[in-house]
Structure formats: C-alpha cells, structure tokens
Design a protein around this motif. Structure first.
Motif, PDB file in Angstrom:
ATOM      1  N   GLY B 106       9.443   2.900  -0.197  1.00 36.02           N
ATOM      2  CA  GLY B 106       9.118   3.887  -1.112  1.00 36.02           C
ATOM      3  C   GLY B 106       8.883   3.617  -2.689  1.00 36.02           C
ATOM      4  N   GLN B 107       9.874   2.612  -2.984  1.00 33.78           N
ATOM      5  CA  GLN B 107       9.832   2.417  -4.658  1.00 33.78           C
ATOM      6  C   GLN B 107       9.072   1.319  -5.140  1.00 33.78           C
ATOM      7  N   ARG B 108       8.480   0.465  -4.195  1.00 35.20           N
ATOM      8  CA  ARG B 108       7.605  -0.661  -4.597  1.00 35.20           C
ATOM      9  C   ARG B 108       6.414  -0.912  -3.518  1.00 35.20           C
ATOM     10  N   THR B 109       5.265  -0.677  -4.123  1.00 33.34           N
ATOM     11  CA  THR B 109       4.129  -1.143  -3.423  1.00 33.34           C
ATOM     12  C   THR B 109       4.133  -2.611  -2.729  1.00 33.34           C
ATOM     13  N   GLN B 110       3.383  -2.665  -1.593  1.00 34.13           N
ATOM     14  CA  GLN B 110       3.249  -4.017  -1.046  1.00 34.13           C
ATOM     15  C   GLN B 110       1.743  -4.293  -1.111  1.00 34.13           C
ATOM     16  N   LEU B 111       0.817  -3.468  -1.886  1.00 29.91           N
ATOM     17  CA  LEU B 111      -0.578  -3.611  -1.794  1.00 29.91           C
ATOM     18  C   LEU B 111      -0.642  -4.711  -3.374  1.00 29.91           C
ATOM     19  N   TRP B 112      -1.752  -5.231  -3.146  1.00 30.18           N
ATOM     20  CA  TRP B 112      -2.076  -5.961  -4.404  1.00 30.18           C
ATOM     21  C   TRP B 112      -2.135  -5.397  -5.787  1.00 30.18           C
ATOM     22  N   TRP B 113      -1.142  -5.321  -6.603  1.00 30.39           N
ATOM     23  CA  TRP B 113      -1.465  -4.522  -7.922  1.00 30.39           C
ATOM     24  C   TRP B 113      -2.483  -4.341  -8.502  1.00 30.39           C
ATOM     25  N   PRO B 116      -8.228  -3.484  -6.172  1.00 31.27           N
ATOM     26  CA  PRO B 116      -8.663  -2.194  -5.802  1.00 31.27           C
ATOM     27  C   PRO B 116      -8.342  -1.743  -4.427  1.00 31.27           C
ATOM     28  N   VAL B 117      -7.893  -0.868  -3.874  1.00 32.79           N
ATOM     29  CA  VAL B 117      -7.255  -0.464  -2.456  1.00 32.79           C
ATOM     30  C   VAL B 117      -7.931  -1.083  -1.611  1.00 32.79           C
ATOM     31  N   ILE B 118      -9.162  -0.792  -1.479  1.00 33.76           N
ATOM     32  CA  ILE B 118     -10.116  -1.421  -0.329  1.00 33.76           C
ATOM     33  C   ILE B 118      -9.764  -3.015  -0.177  1.00 33.76           C
ATOM     34  N   GLU B 119      -9.827  -3.667  -1.272  1.00 33.00           N
ATOM     35  CA  GLU B 119      -9.669  -4.977  -1.249  1.00 33.00           C
ATOM     36  C   GLU B 119      -8.112  -5.558  -0.478  1.00 33.00           C
ATOM     37  N   SER B 120      -6.997  -4.595  -0.953  1.00 29.21           N
ATOM     38  CA  SER B 120      -5.976  -4.665  -0.333  1.00 29.21           C
ATOM     39  C   SER B 120      -6.091  -4.627   1.239  1.00 29.21           C
ATOM     40  N   PHE B 121      -6.678  -3.632   1.576  1.00 30.34           N
ATOM     41  CA  PHE B 121      -7.127  -3.560   3.179  1.00 30.34           C
ATOM     42  C   PHE B 121      -7.642  -4.541   3.759  1.00 30.34           C
ATOM     43  N   ARG B 122      -8.713  -5.054   2.975  1.00 31.07           N
ATOM     44  CA  ARG B 122      -9.400  -6.286   3.575  1.00 31.07           C
ATOM     45  C   ARG B 122      -8.446  -7.380   3.700  1.00 31.07           C
ATOM     46  N   VAL B 156      -4.745  -0.474  -7.358  1.00 33.21           N
ATOM     47  CA  VAL B 156      -3.381  -0.035  -7.194  1.00 33.21           C
ATOM     48  C   VAL B 156      -2.608   0.356  -8.349  1.00 33.21           C
ATOM     49  N   ARG B 157      -2.603  -0.255  -9.445  1.00 33.63           N
ATOM     50  CA  ARG B 157      -1.710  -0.180 -10.524  1.00 33.63           C
ATOM     51  C   ARG B 157      -2.231   1.156 -11.275  1.00 33.63           C
ATOM     52  N   LYS B 158      -3.371   1.723 -10.906  1.00 30.59           N
ATOM     53  CA  LYS B 158      -3.959   3.141 -11.435  1.00 30.59           C
ATOM     54  C   LYS B 158      -3.703   4.174 -10.597  1.00 30.59           C
ATOM     55  N   LEU B 159      -3.199   4.373  -9.550  1.00 30.98           N
ATOM     56  CA  LEU B 159      -2.783   5.213  -8.837  1.00 30.98           C
ATOM     57  C   LEU B 159      -1.772   5.845  -8.942  1.00 30.98           C
ATOM     58  N   SER B 160      -1.539   7.094  -8.835  1.00 34.18           N
ATOM     59  CA  SER B 160      -0.531   7.903  -8.912  1.00 34.18           C
ATOM     60  C   SER B 160       0.686   7.486  -7.888  1.00 34.18           C
ATOM     61  N   LEU B 161       1.949   7.694  -8.103  1.00 29.34           N
ATOM     62  CA  LEU B 161       2.979   7.443  -7.155  1.00 29.34           C
ATOM     63  C   LEU B 161       2.588   7.989  -5.732  1.00 29.34           C
ATOM     64  N   GLY B 162       1.935   9.344  -5.713  1.00 27.22           N
ATOM     65  CA  GLY B 162       1.820   9.873  -4.133  1.00 27.22           C
ATOM     66  C   GLY B 162       0.664   9.282  -3.659  1.00 27.22           C
ATOM     67  N   GLN B 163      -0.451   9.067  -4.402  1.00 26.09           N
ATOM     68  CA  GLN B 163      -1.569   8.306  -3.911  1.00 26.09           C
ATOM     69  C   GLN B 163      -1.192   6.865  -3.401  1.00 26.09           C
ATOM     70  N   ARG B 164      -0.482   6.388  -4.015  1.00 29.74           N
ATOM     71  CA  ARG B 164      -0.127   4.730  -3.817  1.00 29.74           C
ATOM     72  C   ARG B 164       0.688   5.038  -2.344  1.00 29.74           C
ATOM     73  N   MET B 165       1.589   6.057  -2.542  1.00 27.36           N
ATOM     74  CA  MET B 165       2.477   5.871  -1.292  1.00 27.36           C
ATOM     75  C   MET B 165       1.539   6.294   0.182  1.00 27.36           C
ATOM     76  N   LEU B 166       0.494   7.011  -0.106  1.00 28.92           N
ATOM     77  CA  LEU B 166      -0.246   7.599   0.908  1.00 28.92           C
ATOM     78  C   LEU B 166      -0.958   6.093   1.267  1.00 28.92           C
ATOM     79  N   CYS B 167      -1.805   5.226   0.347  1.00 32.19           N
ATOM     80  CA  CYS B 167      -2.169   4.161   0.563  1.00 32.19           C
ATOM     81  C   CYS B 167      -1.196   2.992   1.250  1.00 32.19           C
ATOM     82  N   ASP B 168      -0.074   2.979   0.852  1.00 32.05           N
ATOM     83  CA  ASP B 168       0.906   1.970   1.502  1.00 32.05           C
ATOM     84  C   ASP B 168       1.072   2.456   2.952  1.00 32.05           C
TER      85      ASP B 168
END
Lengths: 265, 342
Positions: B106-113, B116-122, B156-168
């Motif tokens: 919850g406290q740290r994302t594992q996506l590429w900071w 863009p979110v979609i590139e992390s997914f790719r 990813v760095r521009k997302l809110s905490l909640g959005q980032r959590m959903l993406c994570d």
C-alpha cells in the motif's frame, strides 16, 4: 538463448519508455551533459598544464595520456548507461524500497539496473570517441579491422572492471548503514585509472593492479595500441580480469541481496 | 492435485540483533561486542490456505505480519519449519515463485514512476510473458471494474494515492497469479475509494478464484472482504478462524475518546473506578490515558449503552472534546489475550 532474447526485448522496451519519459526533463539532460563535458575538459586541461611544466610523465607523453584518458572515458560508458542505478542502491536499501526488486520473475540485478538509464552516457561516448580519434591522429596510430576488434574486446573487459569495482563498493550498504564513504572511496580510487600505473610505486601499483584493479580500466589495455612492441604480459589477462571481477561483483551482490532483511514494514 | 496454495508448518524466523549500549562510549564498545539477542519475529506458526480464500492476516505493529509476508514472497529465508507457496519453496525458487504470485504494498508503488500507467502494464506483460489474448482479456475486465482508461496515459507519479492503488492492484493480477498478497491496500485512503478498492478485490478474487492474503490495520477491510482471519501477535498466532466470531465480539465495542480539562495523573484511574461503581465492576469498560492527550474509554455496547457512559463521563469530568471510534487492532489483540474468544 530464449532467456537472453527475453531480457534484450525487456531492456529495449524499458529503455525506450524511459528515454521518452526523460525527454520531459530536457533541461536536466542538457545541464548534466554540459557538466560532464566540462569535467572531462577540466581533466584534460590539468594534464595539459602538467605537461607544460614537465616534458613527460614517467616516460609518457601528453598525447599518450590523452589516449589513455579517452580509453578511460569509453570504458566507463557502459557503467554510466546500464549500471547508473547503482548510485541509488543505498537509498533503496535504507528506505526499504529495495524490496520490490525481489518480487518479479526476472534476474534481480537486471531488474534493478534496468530501472534507470542515464542518457548522458551517450554524450560521454561521443566525447570519448572524439578524443580517441584525436589522440590517435596525433600519435600517428593507424586503425584496421583487427585493431578495432582488439579495441572492442579491451573496452569490454575494462568496462566490466569499472562496473565491478563500483558494484562491490555499493553493495557495502547491505551490511553497513552509512555506506557512502565506501562508495566515495571507490570513486576516488577510480579517478586514478586514467594515469599510467608506472607512476605509482610498489605498493600502490600492486594495489591498483591486483586488489582494486583500476589499472585494467584504462592503462593496461591501452598498451596494445600505444606500445605494442612492449606489451606487459599482464595486459593479456585483461579479459580474464574483467570477467573474473564481474563474477566476484555478482557474487557479492547475491550475498548482499540474500542477507537483506528490509525495514520494519 | 489438492487445492492448498499456502502450506505453513512450524515456521519460524529469528533475527540476531546486537544489544546496543547507550552513548558514545557504548557505541564504540558495540563495535567489538558479541552481545546478541535473538528476536523471534515469527515463532512456530502453522496454517494452510486453500485456493480462492481471502484471508485477513492481521495484528498490531511489530507482530510479525510483514516478516511472514516477506518469507511467503521469497524475500526472507525462514529460520525453521516448512513453507510452500503453490508447491514451491519461495526463497529457494524466488523467480518461479514470483511468476505465480502478485504483491501490492500500500505504501509504495511497484509501477514505473515516470512512465504512463499503460507502459508499466506493457512492461509487466513482457516480464511475465503474458500472451496478447490473456492481456487484452484482463485489461478489458479491469476496465469494466474500474474505469482506468482515463488514467492510462498519465505518468504514475501524477496519480492520486487512490488511483495509484487501483492501478497497482490491477497490475498485480495481470499475469493471472494463483495468489496475491495485499499489504495495507487501503492505508491513507478516504471512505469512498476504500469501498471501491474492496469491491475490486472481491471481484478479482471471484473471477479467477485467486487466493488473497490481506494484511491490514483496518478492521473494516477485514470485515468487508474476509471470511477467515489469522491474528498474529509477538510472532505467534493467537486466533485462526472465521471472522464472524471476531466481529460478533468486537463489532459491539466502541472507544470513546475524551479530552479532559486539567488532566492530572490518576484521573483515568479515578474515572475507571467511578465507571466501575456506576455500571458494574466487570471488564465491560476499560479506561486508558494515551500519549496524545486523549483518554480512551472502551465500552462493550452489548453490556452497557454507550450513550449512558458518555453522559456519565460528561457529568463527572470537565470534558473539552469527544470522539467515538471503532476498536483498534491493539485493543482487539489485548481482549483476545484476556480470553475474549474462549
């Protein structure tokens, strides 16, 4: 082979995305590149001043030193390009964010290092190539396919040595909390590598040849091109030194990774 | 093949920690010291978790939760005992284990900071070698659950905490893992985002029968998602069973937080005595003064109406401020120790 391809594809994918993202910080790229170029020019200037007061340095001319320095610049390019994240290791370890690197089904060192691509490495590459050509012209060196092949091999070995020294120093953070002095020392020692090892006396020459083998970063391998008639036997061990030191660095990394326990949460 | 996803048998993790001395002299002596103490972060625990379960793994700070999770995810090597996740020893087969699990902190994302979110997914698609059809199917499912499309092009760095959590969370399910570890997924989020995250977790669990282990401080998360909870404290399991029994018990507890004007040493003891005299001397009401300046009065509403206690406190003492909160994790653990579940 399939694994290797997988890693290459992965790296290209991450790196291109990273470059795209970094392009948003153009000022950062230009300022750090200009800074790096100035550092190199300042170093060359120091050599130039030095050679103004003395005709040669332990038998080495200004142009030869320039060649060795160009070789040094090129041999640290892979470190700059592919292993730049090594500088962040102690922050990740102390703050606990290092834990995420354990959680993917790929090699941890690969995953960790792929997390940052330092673009100014390309500027350094260009600068190094330019200096190498300039120095070879002044020295009257001729290049053929064979010698280029040897250059490639020598640079490959040298860059492995440079990468290994810093990786091992950075890994100190797995066991020591305030590990910056170790990293700093490694960097300071590395700064000796563009000098001819023959200017050092017995102890330091032994140290820089066998224990912290910075002699293999630039000086020993460049002998092939500068003084081919009197290449010391040691020079032929460059590839062995490169591969050996990287194997050691990888071993230390693995040990460190396995002894990491993370922060509280 | 049986359906056990996690098998834990007499598992322990010990750390050797140097006994540190005080002051500069102590620090210098520590350099040469061999005076270690052993901390049993996880001490002889056993449980099995079946496919498709959502298990709440809870306990107060420092109870051994994250040590257990770190062993199950292959970060730490167990000191003793057996641990199998999808039939693998996580530490010995870290990469193979990673292929079949997903982890969210919850406290740290594992996506590429910076990406863009979609590139992390790719990138994740490539890392886990997910084929195109599966990837498209999963993304489609996530789009139905949470409208992520609008976020795809954001770094990813521009997302809110909640959005980032959903993406994570979305990212952790992309490769169709057998088990997902969610560590404090709702920490720091407001109520509406919490409920959205809970519904996404429930849906993902249902869709693929993914086993989920949830560590949290938030009893609300546990109540909303889990049928079974494991409570750990001081490295030992103190409860492993259906959530119903725990909520039936603690659902009735509320903590009345009051700020007393001119609080003096001993005021809370006097209050506890006065409450005991008024409402009966059993353990239904506990009073504790906290470091933050609030005095906690924990009440079991099944035995004593909260409102009566509040009125009594207001009449007895000069009260500056009042809050009513759900019982804390620490309190639950204390109550279990005191035999509440026996």
């Amino acid at each position: 082979m399939r694994t290797l391809l997988h890693y290459v594809r992965l790296y290209v994918l991450i790196a291109t995305q990273y470059v795209k993202a970094r392009m948003q910080y153009r000022a950062d790229f230009w300022i750090s590149s200009v800074g790096m170029v100035f550092t190199s020019i300042a170093t060359v200037f120091v050599f130039w001043v030095l050679f103004h007061s003395i005709p040669d340095l332990a038998g080495w001319s200004f142009d030869e030193i320039l060649f060795i320095y160009a070789f040094y610049l090129l041999s640290v390019v892979p470190l700059q390009l592919f292993f730049d994240n090594i500088w962040q290791l102690r922050f990740h370890v102390v703050e606990g964010s290092f834990i995420k690197y354990y959680l993917r089904p790929i090699n941890m060192m690969f995953y960790y290092m792929s997390d940052m691509v330092d673009l100014k490495g390309w500027v350094q590459l260009a600068l190094g190539v330019f200096m190498l050509i300039y120095a070879s012209q002044r020295l009257g060196l001729t290049w053929n396919l064979w010698r280029l092949g040897v250059l490639g091999m020598a640079l490959f070995s040298s860059s492995l040595v440079a990468i290994s020294i810093l990786t091992i120093a950075a890994c100190a953070t797995f066991w020591i909390v305030g590990s910056f002095p170790v990293m700093d020392l490694a960097l300071k020692i590395r700064d000796f590598s563009p000098y001819p090892m023959t200017i050092f006396d017995g102890f330091f020459r032994f140290l820089f040849t066998y224990l912290i083998p910075i002699g293999f970063v630039a000086f020993y391998p460049s002998q092939f091109f500068l003084r081919p008639e009197q290449v010391p036997l040691l020079t032929y061990f460059s590839p062995l030194m490169g591969i050996g030191s990287f194997a050691l660095a990888y071993f230390v990394w693995t040990k460190g990774v396995n002894s990491y326990t993370g922060t509280g949460s | 093949m049986n359906d056990t996803v996690v098998h834990v048998d007499h598992l322990s993790k010990h750390f050797r920690i140097l006994n540190r001395r005080e002051g500069l002299g102590g620090a210098i002596r520590d350099l040469f010291s061999a005076d270690y103490k052993t901390v049993r972060a996880v001490d002889d625990i056993s449980f099995d978790i079946q496919a498709g379960e959502i298990v709440g793994y809870i306990g107060p700070n420092g109870a051994g939760k994250s040590t257990t999770i770190k062993m199950m995810t292959g970060v730490l090597k167990p000191s003793d005992g057996t641990l199998l996740v999808s039939g693998n020893e996580p530490y010995a087969n870290r990469r193979r284990n990673a292929q079949t699990m997903g982890v969210v902190f919850g406290q740290r994302t594992q996506l590429w900071w910076d990406l863009p979110v979609i590139e992390s997914f790719r990138i994740l698609k490539e890392i886990y070698r997910v084929d195109d059809a599966t990837y498209e199917k999963h993304l489609g499912m996530f789009n139905e659950l949470v409208d992520l499309k609008a976020l795809y092009s954001q770094p990813v760095r521009k997302l809110s905490l909640g959005q980032r959590m959903l993406c994570d969370i979305t990212a952790s399910f992309l490769h169709n893992p057998r088990i997902v570890f969610l560590d404090e997924p709702s920490i720091g989020l407001d109520v509406s985002v919490k409920s959205k995250i809970r519904s996404v977790i429930r849906e993902l669990n249902r869709a693929q029968r993914t086993t989920i282990i949830l560590t949290t401080h938030d009893l609300g998360d546990v109540e909303a998602l889990c049928r079974r909870i494991i409570i750990i404290d001081k490295g030992k399991i103190i409860y492993d069973g259906p959530i119903g029994k725990v909520t039936a018990l603690f659902g009735a507890y509320r903590t009345l937080k009051v700020q007393i004007h001119n609080y003096k040493e001993g005021t809370s003891d006097q209050l506890e005595a006065a409450l005991g005299a008024r409402f009966g001397g059993d353990a239904a009401i506990a009073v504790e003064h906290t470091e933050t300046g609030w005095t906690d009065v924990t009440v079991n509403q099944d035995q004593v109406p909260l409102f009566d206690v509040l009125r009594f406190v207001m009449e007895t003492l000069p009260i500056k401020d009042v809050r009513i909160v759900e019982i804390s994790m620490e309190n639950v653990v204390q109550q279990i120790y005191d035999g509440a579940l026996k």
